[in-house]
Design a protein around this motif. Sequence first.
Motif, PDB file in Angstrom:
ATOM      1  N   ARG A 214      75.765 -26.045  56.219  1.00  0.00           N
ATOM      2  CA  ARG A 214      75.848 -25.059  57.296  1.00  0.00           C
ATOM      3  C   ARG A 214      76.558 -23.814  56.776  1.00  0.00           C
ATOM      4  NH1 ARG A 214      77.293 -26.218  63.679  1.00  0.00           N
ATOM      5  NH2 ARG A 214      76.434 -24.258  64.424  1.00  0.00           N
ATOM      6  N   GLY A 215      76.291 -22.671  57.384  1.00  0.00           N
ATOM      7  CA  GLY A 215      76.857 -21.440  56.869  1.00  0.00           C
ATOM      8  C   GLY A 215      76.220 -21.102  55.541  1.00  0.00           C
ATOM      9  N   PHE A 216      77.018 -20.659  54.606  1.00  0.00           N
ATOM     10  CA  PHE A 216      76.479 -20.286  53.306  1.00  0.00           C
ATOM     11  C   PHE A 216      75.900 -21.481  52.565  1.00  0.00           C
ATOM     12  CE2 PHE A 216      79.271 -16.662  54.133  1.00  0.00           C
ATOM     13  CZ  PHE A 216      78.417 -15.614  53.805  1.00  0.00           C
ATOM     14  N   CYS A 217      76.459 -22.676  52.763  1.00  0.00           N
ATOM     15  CA  CYS A 217      75.992 -23.850  52.034  1.00  0.00           C
ATOM     16  C   CYS A 217      74.626 -24.352  52.507  1.00  0.00           C
ATOM     17  CB  CYS A 217      77.017 -24.980  52.112  1.00  0.00           C
ATOM     18  SG  CYS A 217      78.331 -24.819  50.870  1.00  0.00           S
ATOM     19  N   ASP A 218      74.125 -23.794  53.586  1.00  0.00           N
ATOM     20  CA  ASP A 218      72.759 -24.062  54.015  1.00  0.00           C
ATOM     21  C   ASP A 218      71.782 -23.780  52.866  1.00  0.00           C
ATOM     22  OD1 ASP A 218      70.283 -22.284  54.916  1.00  0.00           O
ATOM     23  OD2 ASP A 218      70.580 -23.707  56.549  1.00  0.00           O
ATOM     24  N   ALA A 219      72.025 -22.701  52.119  1.00  0.00           N
ATOM     25  CA  ALA A 219      71.128 -22.335  51.015  1.00  0.00           C
ATOM     26  C   ALA A 219      71.131 -23.389  49.923  1.00  0.00           C
ATOM     27  CB  ALA A 219      71.544 -20.978  50.445  1.00  0.00           C
ATOM     28  N   ALA A 220      72.300 -23.953  49.616  1.00  0.00           N
ATOM     29  CA  ALA A 220      72.385 -24.990  48.584  1.00  0.00           C
ATOM     30  C   ALA A 220      71.616 -26.235  49.004  1.00  0.00           C
ATOM     31  CB  ALA A 220      73.846 -25.345  48.310  1.00  0.00           C
ATOM     32  N   ALA A 221      71.654 -26.573  50.294  1.00  0.00           N
ATOM     33  CA  ALA A 221      70.929 -27.749  50.776  1.00  0.00           C
ATOM     34  C   ALA A 221      69.424 -27.559  50.616  1.00  0.00           C
ATOM     35  CB  ALA A 221      71.286 -28.024  52.234  1.00  0.00           C
ATOM     36  N   PHE A 222      68.924 -26.395  51.010  1.00  0.00           N
ATOM     37  CA  PHE A 222      67.479 -26.147  50.926  1.00  0.00           C
ATOM     38  C   PHE A 222      67.012 -26.052  49.475  1.00  0.00           C
ATOM     39  CE2 PHE A 222      67.893 -25.402  55.381  1.00  0.00           C
ATOM     40  CZ  PHE A 222      66.616 -25.570  55.918  1.00  0.00           C
ATOM     41  N   GLU A 223      67.791 -25.387  48.628  1.00  0.00           N
ATOM     42  CA  GLU A 223      67.389 -25.257  47.224  1.00  0.00           C
ATOM     43  C   GLU A 223      67.465 -26.605  46.504  1.00  0.00           C
ATOM     44  OE1 GLU A 223      66.377 -24.034  43.367  1.00  0.00           O
ATOM     45  OE2 GLU A 223      65.843 -23.351  45.385  1.00  0.00           O
ATOM     46  N   SER A 224      68.476 -27.409  46.807  1.00  0.00           N
ATOM     47  CA  SER A 224      68.596 -28.718  46.171  1.00  0.00           C
ATOM     48  C   SER A 224      67.465 -29.646  46.596  1.00  0.00           C
ATOM     49  CB  SER A 224      69.958 -29.343  46.502  1.00  0.00           C
ATOM     50  OG  SER A 224      71.006 -28.518  46.016  1.00  0.00           O
ATOM     51  N   ALA A 225      67.055 -29.541  47.858  1.00  0.00           N
ATOM     52  CA  ALA A 225      65.908 -30.335  48.311  1.00  0.00           C
ATOM     53  C   ALA A 225      64.658 -29.946  47.534  1.00  0.00           C
ATOM     54  CB  ALA A 225      65.699 -30.139  49.809  1.00  0.00           C
ATOM     55  N   LEU A 226      64.452 -28.653  47.342  1.00  0.00           N
ATOM     56  CA  LEU A 226      63.288 -28.193  46.578  1.00  0.00           C
ATOM     57  C   LEU A 226      63.348 -28.709  45.142  1.00  0.00           C
ATOM     58  CD1 LEU A 226      60.728 -26.530  46.231  1.00  0.00           C
ATOM     59  CD2 LEU A 226      62.174 -24.518  45.837  1.00  0.00           C
ATOM     60  N   LYS A 227      64.523 -28.694  44.534  1.00  0.00           N
ATOM     61  CA  LYS A 227      64.645 -29.179  43.159  1.00  0.00           C
ATOM     62  C   LYS A 227      64.294 -30.665  43.070  1.00  0.00           C
ATOM     63  CE  LYS A 227      65.415 -25.628  40.868  1.00  0.00           C
ATOM     64  NZ  LYS A 227      64.526 -24.981  41.847  1.00  0.00           N
ATOM     65  N   LEU A 228      64.706 -31.438  44.047  1.00  0.00           N
ATOM     66  CA  LEU A 228      64.377 -32.865  44.052  1.00  0.00           C
ATOM     67  C   LEU A 228      62.880 -33.087  44.252  1.00  0.00           C
ATOM     68  CD1 LEU A 228      67.410 -34.144  46.111  1.00  0.00           C
ATOM     69  CD2 LEU A 228      66.839 -34.869  43.786  1.00  0.00           C
ATOM     70  N   GLN A 229      62.269 -32.257  45.069  1.00  0.00           N
ATOM     71  CA  GLN A 229      60.823 -32.367  45.285  1.00  0.00           C
ATOM     72  C   GLN A 229      60.061 -32.093  43.996  1.00  0.00           C
ATOM     73  OE1 GLN A 229      59.983 -29.497  48.350  1.00  0.00           O
ATOM     74  NE2 GLN A 229      61.416 -30.432  49.791  1.00  0.00           N
ATOM     75  N   GLU A 230      60.393 -30.992  43.335  1.00  0.00           N
ATOM     76  CA  GLU A 230      59.572 -30.546  42.214  1.00  0.00           C
ATOM     77  C   GLU A 230      59.916 -31.230  40.892  1.00  0.00           C
ATOM     78  OE1 GLU A 230      60.031 -26.318  41.991  1.00  0.00           O
ATOM     79  OE2 GLU A 230      62.136 -26.385  41.417  1.00  0.00           O
ATOM     80  N   THR A 231      61.091 -31.815  40.770  1.00  0.00           N
ATOM     81  CA  THR A 231      61.446 -32.474  39.516  1.00  0.00           C
ATOM     82  C   THR A 231      61.263 -33.985  39.589  1.00  0.00           C
ATOM     83  OG1 THR A 231      63.780 -32.646  40.165  1.00  0.00           O
ATOM     84  CG2 THR A 231      63.121 -30.685  38.908  1.00  0.00           C
ATOM     85  N   ALA A 232      61.869 -34.613  40.592  1.00  0.00           N
ATOM     86  CA  ALA A 232      61.889 -36.073  40.666  1.00  0.00           C
ATOM     87  C   ALA A 232      60.809 -36.636  41.573  1.00  0.00           C
ATOM     88  CB  ALA A 232      63.264 -36.547  41.148  1.00  0.00           C
ATOM     89  N   GLY A 233      60.060 -35.769  42.272  1.00  0.00           N
ATOM     90  CA  GLY A 233      59.030 -36.258  43.174  1.00  0.00           C
ATOM     91  C   GLY A 233      59.585 -36.937  44.407  1.00  0.00           C
ATOM     92  N   VAL A 234      60.821 -36.570  44.796  1.00  0.00           N
ATOM     93  CA  VAL A 234      61.460 -37.155  45.974  1.00  0.00           C
ATOM     94  C   VAL A 234      61.044 -36.360  47.214  1.00  0.00           C
ATOM     95  CG1 VAL A 234      63.679 -37.589  47.109  1.00  0.00           C
ATOM     96  CG2 VAL A 234      63.426 -37.994  44.645  1.00  0.00           C
ATOM     97  N   ALA A 235      60.739 -37.059  48.285  1.00  0.00           N
ATOM     98  CA  ALA A 235      60.432 -36.389  49.555  1.00  0.00           C
ATOM     99  C   ALA A 235      61.756 -35.962  50.193  1.00  0.00           C
ATOM    100  CB  ALA A 235      59.659 -37.319  50.479  1.00  0.00           C
ATOM    101  N   ALA A 236      62.349 -34.917  49.606  1.00  0.00           N
ATOM    102  CA  ALA A 236      63.638 -34.410  50.073  1.00  0.00           C
ATOM    103  C   ALA A 236      63.408 -33.249  51.023  1.00  0.00           C
ATOM    104  CB  ALA A 236      64.478 -33.965  48.885  1.00  0.00           C
ATOM    105  N   HIS A 237      64.282 -33.119  51.995  1.00  0.00           N
ATOM    106  CA  HIS A 237      64.147 -32.027  52.954  1.00  0.00           C
ATOM    107  C   HIS A 237      65.512 -31.427  53.223  1.00  0.00           C
ATOM    108  CE1 HIS A 237      61.612 -29.919  55.923  1.00  0.00           C
ATOM    109  NE2 HIS A 237      62.750 -29.766  56.570  1.00  0.00           N
ATOM    110  N   GLY A 238      65.580 -30.090  53.247  1.00  0.00           N
ATOM    111  CA  GLY A 238      66.819 -29.402  53.559  1.00  0.00           C
ATOM    112  C   GLY A 238      66.922 -29.090  55.042  1.00  0.00           C
ATOM    113  N   PHE A 239      68.138 -29.198  55.569  1.00  0.00           N
ATOM    114  CA  PHE A 239      68.381 -28.934  56.987  1.00  0.00           C
ATOM    115  C   PHE A 239      69.684 -28.162  57.154  1.00  0.00           C
ATOM    116  CE2 PHE A 239      66.131 -33.025  56.925  1.00  0.00           C
ATOM    117  CZ  PHE A 239      65.162 -32.875  57.910  1.00  0.00           C
ATOM    118  N   SER A 240      69.727 -27.298  58.127  1.00  0.00           N
ATOM    119  CA  SER A 240      71.012 -26.869  58.651  1.00  0.00           C
ATOM    120  C   SER A 240      71.670 -28.098  59.274  1.00  0.00           C
ATOM    121  CB  SER A 240      70.811 -25.796  59.717  1.00  0.00           C
ATOM    122  OG  SER A 240      71.915 -25.742  60.599  1.00  0.00           O
ATOM    123  N   THR A 241      72.965 -28.245  59.067  1.00  0.00           N
ATOM    124  CA  THR A 241      73.670 -29.387  59.651  1.00  0.00           C
ATOM    125  C   THR A 241      73.471 -29.431  61.160  1.00  0.00           C
ATOM    126  OG1 THR A 241      75.335 -29.247  57.903  1.00  0.00           O
ATOM    127  CG2 THR A 241      75.924 -30.512  59.868  1.00  0.00           C
TER     128      THR A 241
END
Length: 341
Positions: A214-241
């Motif tokens: 939440r707040g600024f760390c919202d961006a880290a959650a969404f970007e980390s989810a994308l990294k998990l999707q594209e590297t490890a093939g994990v169905a990861a999803h980013g959310f605002s808390t």
Amino acid sequence: MTELGRQMSQEMDEQPAALARIADRFEAIVEELRRHGAESRRGLAVLARGSSDNAARVASYAAQARSGTPVSLLTPSVYTAYGQSPAAYASWLVLALSQSGRTPEIVDLAASCREAGALVVGVTNDGDSPLAAVSDVPVVLGVGEEKAVPATKTVTAQMLAGLAVVTALGGPRISGGKLAALGDQAREVLDDGESMQALGGELAAFGAMALVGRGFCDAAAFESALKLQETAGVAAHGFSTADFRHGPVHLAHAGVPVIGFAGDGPADDDTRDLIGALRADGRLARLIGSGDADAGLPATNPELTTILATIRGQQLALAISRARGIDPDQPEGLSKVTPTV
């Protein structure tokens, strides 16, 4: 045998020096934009895709939280497929982000916005790119060629450069001391890889994950989810808390791991509270953050915390990819530049 993710790991390791160089240029970027009249612009319009869009979340939040600047997201297909005109943004600053500077829809819409009268700032890693050419003020990251398909050093560099851009709109400044310390703090995070290696091993067997901030760390959650999707093939999803509490929290009760990102900002306690409540309920929930966390973050401005948290997300994606026997340097079905139009 070549180590899985060797190139990604090397480029991650270049981030402390890259961030330090941009921190040194931070005030110069602000002053150049002010010479172009950034402070007189009525709003900030953001134009980006993929990891660049996640990096832009930092600038978008900072503009609203620090100077009260209205923020709009430019949806490219509205202008490319539906033929709408960007004339309404004539008095705005348009922040266009593309690591390669070659995504056709980003370049074309940035050019149209400039023709309409917007102040176009193009953040790219290539000063000779089409995006740089159509920008009023190109902000060139200068972090060196990025060869691994997953963007790492260019993303964190975009986050910091974007903060410089929106600082020119007004509001409180980030202290020079904290900017100067960012490179060393990034090195501290990268040198502390054991906690993320352990977390990656714990989570490698899961095919889905929820990442929250939440707040600024919202961006880290969404970007980390994308990294998990594209590297490890994990169905990861980013959310605002906050959004996660509105329904998706059921995922945790269905056995999906939840990873929270929290720094020292006023919105971060909500994430800590959520992770704590889930753990107390016996759910698999882990915290990446400052203070008492499963993986720590150095204390700094909330704007800068999300950059360090994003590096933690890269470490997690790399660890899970390796644990699953996947080479994140060349994810199947992906290329370095995605030529959407």
